[in-house]
Design a protein around this motif. Structure first.
Motif, short mmCIF file in Angstrom:
data_model
loop_
_atom_site.label_atom_id
_atom_site.label_comp_id
_atom_site.label_asym_id
_atom_site.label_seq_id
_atom_site.Cartn_x
_atom_site.Cartn_y
_atom_site.Cartn_z
N PHE A 86 -32.27 15.20 22.72
CA PHE A 86 -31.09 14.52 23.04
C PHE A 86 -31.27 13.11 23.50
N LYS A 87 -32.63 12.82 23.46
CA LYS A 87 -32.85 11.39 24.16
C LYS A 87 -32.00 10.21 23.35
N LYS A 88 -31.71 10.28 21.85
CA LYS A 88 -30.89 9.18 21.32
C LYS A 88 -29.73 9.71 20.61
N MET A 89 -28.89 8.98 20.32
CA MET A 89 -27.86 9.27 19.57
C MET A 89 -28.21 9.83 18.00
N PRO A 90 -27.42 10.73 17.31
CA PRO A 90 -28.12 11.06 15.95
C PRO A 90 -27.99 9.53 15.15
N GLU A 91 -28.98 9.60 14.12
CA GLU A 91 -28.75 8.21 13.34
C GLU A 91 -28.92 8.58 11.81
N ASN B 32 -36.98 12.52 9.65
CA ASN B 32 -36.55 11.42 10.62
C ASN B 32 -37.05 10.93 11.58
N LYS B 33 -37.21 9.85 11.81
CA LYS B 33 -37.99 9.11 13.28
C LYS B 33 -37.55 9.66 14.40
N ASN B 34 -36.33 9.97 14.65
CA ASN B 34 -35.96 10.37 15.91
C ASN B 34 -35.29 11.97 15.59
N PRO B 35 -35.18 12.73 16.71
CA PRO B 35 -34.60 14.12 16.47
C PRO B 35 -33.16 13.77 16.06
N ARG B 36 -32.81 14.78 15.36
CA ARG B 36 -31.07 14.93 14.96
C ARG B 36 -30.74 13.77 13.86
N GLU C 82 -19.73 5.64 14.03
CA GLU C 82 -20.33 5.59 15.32
C GLU C 82 -19.34 5.90 16.35
N LYS C 83 -18.11 5.58 15.96
CA LYS C 83 -16.97 5.74 17.23
C LYS C 83 -16.10 7.11 17.03
N ASP D 108 -18.51 14.49 15.77
CA ASP D 108 -19.85 14.05 15.39
C ASP D 108 -20.17 12.61 14.86
N PRO D 109 -19.89 11.66 15.77
CA PRO D 109 -20.55 10.41 15.52
C PRO D 109 -22.09 10.19 15.24
N PHE D 110 -22.09 9.21 14.42
CA PHE D 110 -23.61 8.76 14.10
C PHE D 110 -23.99 7.42 14.17
N TYR D 111 -24.94 7.09 14.90
CA TYR D 111 -25.46 5.55 14.89
C TYR D 111 -25.99 5.23 13.34
N ILE D 112 -25.53 3.96 12.94
CA ILE D 112 -26.09 3.60 11.58
C ILE D 112 -26.54 2.05 11.81
N SER D 113 -27.50 1.65 11.55
CA SER D 113 -28.22 0.46 11.65
C SER D 113 -27.60 -0.74 10.57
N GLU D 114 -27.65 -1.84 10.90
CA GLU D 114 -26.91 -2.85 9.86
C GLU D 114 -28.02 -2.56 8.84
#
Lengths: 262, 843
Positions: free
Chosen positions: B23-28, B79-83, B104-105, B109-115
């Motif tokens: 749970f360290k990072k937001m799911p991506e 996946n590089k990070n969990p979840r 993301e917002k 179930d929000p997810f981070y997504i990079s540019e």
């Protein structure tokens, strides 16, 4: 006569109780009691007459006349749970001995269906009345509130001689298991000495091996208001867990299997 | 000595760290799979689809980045990070493209997504226009079916946008003979083919695709072996070095070959579990009877003194953590229906063997222990209960229930086994059932159940009855008559049945269209290599290769419809206290009650927009007037009083859930209006439809699309979940509620029923609390209920968690057929959970 048709007066039926006798039980609350314990958490149970009580802003009628058969049709709906757990019917109140024929009928029907029976009772009645129901009774959960009759009377309006005398006779009866219950009320009977006295009396009965210490709670407080009555327990609060554990140890030392709560 | 080891086993620090790291990072969202998939597809244009799928899977397995996380003993993650999660554009992609800037917002179930990921995916998505399974499905659907979906009568969105999933494969076979063994089986079948066979092309291509896919899995594991060696060489930590060398050794061996130890079996299991979820986005990939197929490896190691119970437990705990490492992004609407990032990987313990003997073993207890150690929503953990289930196992399970995590769910063998036999399973297969996803029973390794095929809102056909089939100005349903035409209750009820049946037909059309689209665009050769009888038949699961084929769409709102129809019967026809016309008007006006704040806001904004569009200047005064109008509903006090009186009358009618045999019998019949017509229909894989009665978490979002109902439920509020009574309507305690629910026909709803019960923690206190709880399950099951689950958490705690989410990040609650982290749920779903009845014993 058909005991299914015996009429009585109840004010509540409570299902899925795991605290008043073995297994999962249904509790039928009968109206009317001869004691007036100051701490009583069911003040609406005391009067035999049908009353009105305000609950959550709404006026509710307390008390219903009903036949034993009708009550048991409802109780037996939970047969699958009784069968699985060895549970069954518990009569409470009020004091079920105030309606002896009705109580007897309820217990008989329960026995016709093979479920466990119990009553929660003060035993404040002639033994003649009690002896009629014992053949249909598996567990007698008997309140012994105090050994000192004067103090007993002061807090419950009745002396305790009859109660203690009945306890001896019930203890002698083979088919019914007697379990002693003590409502632990601060300022009334919550000292180690008082609990020890009750526990010793229980042991002296010879057949009693279990005692339940029921900590006082204030859940009945609002009902007094709802009935337009004064709650006389002032600022007395539930005894602490540590305190209850201490009292439990006292009762255990005397040689009883003691538990906190039902 | 007891037959089982039922005691507790100490949790290691490693497990604590692994859980923390989750749970360290937001799911991506990551783009690698989509990029590799598309690269492969571009190179295989024109080839048979099954071959293209196999080659794409191979290309992904060979090239997708792989990771070994700190302290892990069981490895395998893309996946590089969990979840984190990959995407699956072959099923659908438009929703993701549209949600790039909002995902993301969003509430659920929000997810981070990079540019950078957005750019890569945008590029990839260009290729998929017109090629996805969802686009093909749409083209196969009848126009009326599409309209019914648009009008929210039912929603098949799950399989429309995603892979099917919902399967349990032959884990035991991979553990035993490895993918090498499965490839050999395929090769043997290939050898038996004659080039002159009529179906040579199909079978030959399929078997070749299976072999490519199995090879891909083997190679994927070998990459881990190499990575572990590299990492072992680099590390100076001696303990970790030896762990990594062991991992390298394991991955070199499995899943290529059969497992020789419990550790290898665990690693092999994990590759199967995760790779199925690389091939397709389908969720509910359910491990099933883990305690059964893993037991021989555990027992052998224990007997030979090669493993300690503590280490075996730690390995299982590692798997439990890994099951929470996987993730999947869904479209915003589906995310609300499946809220809580859940993958529904259902793992079940206990029950019977296929010979009908008790199957409980030490691992069954250790499965419970693993849940107690990790305290996470995955796996969706279940317990099978039958008359011979040891009481100590029930007690162990109950201690898990008591934690409030919402696990396990309890299933009744005595109902499910006969129900499955009635659907054509052999008695041995039926006894060996496990649960898929939320509550859906099936036989592992032989079934393509298409469970969860659609949500059917049983309340909506009733709205069509009141409007003679018109919904929002459109003639959606049949013309069943004006309300004045219904002279008797039976006339009215028949109209409901007719509307319902018509909509069920459209649902079948939609599901079958999607089914065909999947077989044509997204057959799954890797999955098919582990499901009987695909290899023998030379067909993928999606083409009907499984032994048992079903389609199981789930109805919900049984309690609302039972209470509604009963209220109409009593008030309109028996007692004649109100006319249908008055009822209809009350419903249209939401009983004179303002709609919820969010709905009022929506209506007000729409009204203001219209004013603005027509050129009227929006002043403060106008806003105030609109708001007043919306919230007052524009009704006279007299009207409001009339509606209040109607609501009071409805309130006095007995409701489902209170142990009233008449109402309950009525509810049973109402449930049949959904379950019975459905079993008449067939799917394209040669199987039948079968109904489920469970909602996942869709009772909230779909309730938000449902107007007021005659049971007094206000517009846009949640409908009842599963077969549970309506929230707050069961007021006679848990036994009464259970007795009522048991009176529904659980056999016919063979795709599963869901009975949710809320307990206050005090109800499970002490030994008598636990025993009483077990009695409740036993008593309900004796009366032939099928499933039971519990939320044991106080309302106060949940309210507190809403206020201070940071303090309650790890609070797991039961949502529907699964558990989820409470704080990850949307506000409306949280409120629904809080509002459902909280049962407790009285003092």
């Amino acid at each position: 006569m058909d005991y299914r048709n015996v009429k009585g007066r109840i004010f509540n039926i409570q299902k899925y109780s795991v605290h008043d006798g073995p297994g999962v039980r249904t509790i039928v609350f009968l109206k009317g009691c001869r004691l007036r314990c100051r701490w009583c958490c069911n003040p609406e149970s005391q009067e035999y007459k049908i009353q009105e009580m305000t609950v959550g802003g709404k006026v509710k009628t307390v008390g219903e006349d009903i036949t034993a058969g009708e009550v048991m049709d409802n109780v037996l709906k939970d047969m699958p749970y009784f069968r699985r757990s060895g549970g069954g019917l518990t009569l409470s109140g009020g004091e079920c001995l105030c309606q002896p024929e009705f109580s007897e009928a309820l217990l008989r029907i329960a026995k016709d269906y093979g479920i466990s029976t119990a009553i929660e009772s003060t035993a404040f009645a002639s033994f003649e009345v009690i002896s009629k129901i014992l053949p249909y009774l598996d567990y007698y959960l008997m309140d012994i509130k105090h050994i000192n009759s004067k103090k007993h009377k002061e807090f419950t309006t009745q002396p305790n001689e009859l109660i203690l005398e009945n306890a001896k006779k019930i203890a002698e009866y083979k088919g019914t298991k007697l379990i002693v219950r003590v409502p632990v009320i601060p300022t009334f009977n919550d000292t180690e000495a008082e609990i020890e006295e009750i526990a010793k009396f229980a042991v002296s009965l010879g057949t009693v091996d279990e005692i339940h210490l029921l900590p006082y709670h204030r859940m009945g407080q609002d009902k007094y208001k709802g009935l337009g009555r004064e709650y006389k327990m002032g600022d007395i609060y539930t005894p602490s867990k540590e305190k209850m554990e201490k009292l439990k140890r006292v009762a255990s030392r005397v040689g009883l299997k003691a538990q906190i709560g039902g | 000595m007891s037959k089982f080891y039922s005691g507790s086993i100490k949790k290691t620090d490693r497990i604590t760290h692994l859980v923390e790291n989750l749970f360290k990072k937001m799911p991506e969202i990551e783009a690698e799979r989509a990029v590799l998939l598309t690269e492969s597809y571009k190179c295989t244009e024109g080839e048979p689809i099954i071959m293209r799928r196999a080659k794409a899977f191979k290309h992904i397995c060979d090239n997708i980045p792989i990771y070994i996380r700190e302290e892990e003993l069981i490895v395998g993650s893309t996946n590089k990070n969990p979840r984190g999660c990959q995407t699956f554009p072959e099923f659908s992609y438009e929703w993701l493209q549209d949600e790039f800037d909002t995902i993301e917002k969003r509430a659920a179930d929000p997810f981070y997504i990079s540019e950078e990921t957005k750019q890569k995916l945008t590029e990839v998505h260009k290729y998929w226009k017109g090629k996805t399974s969802s686009e093909l499905a749409t083209s196969y659907m009848d126009e009326r079916a599409k309209a019914a979906i648009d009008h929210n009568i039912f929603t098949p969105g799950n399989y429309f946008y995603n892979g099917i999933g919902h399967v349990t494969v032959k884990y035991e076979e991979v553990l035993k003979i490895g993918y090498k063994g499965i490839m050999n089986k395929a090769a043997e079948e290939l050898a038996l083919l004659s080039v002159a066979d009529g179906d040579y092309a199909e079978r030959h291509t399929f078997l070749e695709a299976v072999i490519i896919s199995c090879n891909a899995a083997i190679n994927y594991a070998k990459r881990y072996s190499a990575l572990a060696y590299q990492m072992a060489e680099k590390t100076s930590d001696i303990t970790r070095k030896s762990e990594l060398l062991k991992i390298a050794e394991n991955c070199d061996r499995v899943p290529e070959y059969g497992a020789r130890s419990f550790y290898e079996a665990c690693q092999s299991f994990w590759f199967v579990q995760m790779l199925i979820q690389v091939e397709s986005s389908g969720h509910s990939i359910s491990p099933g009877r883990f305690d059964q197929y893993m037991y021989p490896y555990y027992k052998k190691d224990m007997d030979e003194g090669k493993i300690t119970r503590e280490f075996a437990q730690e390995l299982m705990d590692c798997i439990w953590v890994k099951l929470n490492d996987l993730n999947k992004a869904r479209d915003a609407a589906s995310a609300e229906g499946f809220a809580g990032y859940s993958l529904f990987q259902n793992l079940i313990a206990g029950g019977q063997t296929s010979e009908g003997l008790d199957a409980t073993n030490d691992l069954s207890f250790m499965c419970v222990e693993a849940c107690l150690h990790v305290m996470l929503p995955q796996p969706s953990f279940s317990i099978r209960v039958w008359n011979g289930t040891p009481h100590e196992f029930m007690l162990k399970a109950a201690t898990l229930t008591r934690t409030g995590i919402g696990l396990p769910a309890y299933y009744n063998d005595e109902v499910i086994i006969p129900a499955l036999i009635s659907r054509g399973l052999t008695i041995e297969d039926a006894r060996d059932y496990n649960i898929i996803g939320c509550v859906e029973p099936q036989k592992s390794g032989k079934t393509d159940g298409w469970h969860d095929a659609a949500f059917f809102n049983m309340c909506r056909p009733l709205e069509l009855v009141f409007s003679n089939g018109v919904d929002k100005g459109y003639q959606l349903g049949k013309r069943t008559g004006e309300i004045d035409d219904f002279k008797t209750f039976d006339d009215f009820y028949d109209a409901y049945k007719a509307q319902s049946k018509d909509m069920i037909e459209l649902l079948v059309n939609a599901d079958n269209a999607i089914d065909v689209a999947h077989s044509e665009r997204c057959p799954l050769p890797f999955l098919s290599s582990m499901v009987d009888d695909c290899i023998k038949r030379g067909k993928s699961v999606q083409n009907g290769g499984a032994v048992y084929n079903f389609t199981g769409p789930q109805g919900f709102g049984v309690a609302n419809m039972a209470d509604s129809l009963y209220a109409i019967k009593k008030l309109v026809y028996d007692e004649k206290k109100v006319t249908l016309k008055e009822y209809k008007e009350a419903l249209e006006n939401n009983y004179g009650r303002p709609v919820s704040n969010s709905q009022a806001e929506k209506t007000a904004i729409e009204a203001l927009k219209r004013l603005n569009d027509s050129g009227i200047e929006i002043t403060e005064k106008i806003v105030a007037e609109v708001v007043k109008e919306v919230s007052a509903n524009g009704l006279s006090p007299q009207k409001k009083a009339e509606y209040d009186k109607l609501l009071e009358m409805i309130d006095e009618i007995p409701k489902f859930g209170n142990d009233n045999p008449e109402v309950d019998a009525f509810a049973r019949d109402v449930a049949y209006t959904y379950t019975k017509p459905l079993e008449m229909y067939k799917n394209p894989r040669g199987g039948h439809f079968q109904a489920g009665l469970y909602p996942v978490s869709a009772n909230v979002p779909l309730g938000a699309q449902t107007g007021a109902t005659p049971d007094g439920r206000l517009a846009y509020t949640p409908v009842a979940d599963g077969v549970s009574p309506s929230a707050g309507k069961d007021v006679n305690g848990p036994t009464a509620s259970a007795n009522s629910v048991s009176r529904l026909d659980h056999y016919i709803a063979s795709n599963g029923t869901l009975f949710n019960m809320k307990f206050h923690p005090s109800a499970l206190e002490g030994n008598s609390g636990l025993e009483g709880f077990i009695t409740l399950i036993r008593g309900y099951f004796d009366q032939k209920g099928s499933h039971m689950q519990f939320n044991v958490v106080s309302r106060e705690t949940l309210r507190e968690a809403q206020k201070n989410p940071d303090k309650y990040r790890s609070l797991v609650v039961r949502v529907a057929g699964y558990s989820a982290l409470f704080t990850t749920l949307s506000k409306s779903l949280q409120d629904d959970i809080i509002n459902r009845t909280e049962q407790s014993t009285m003092y």
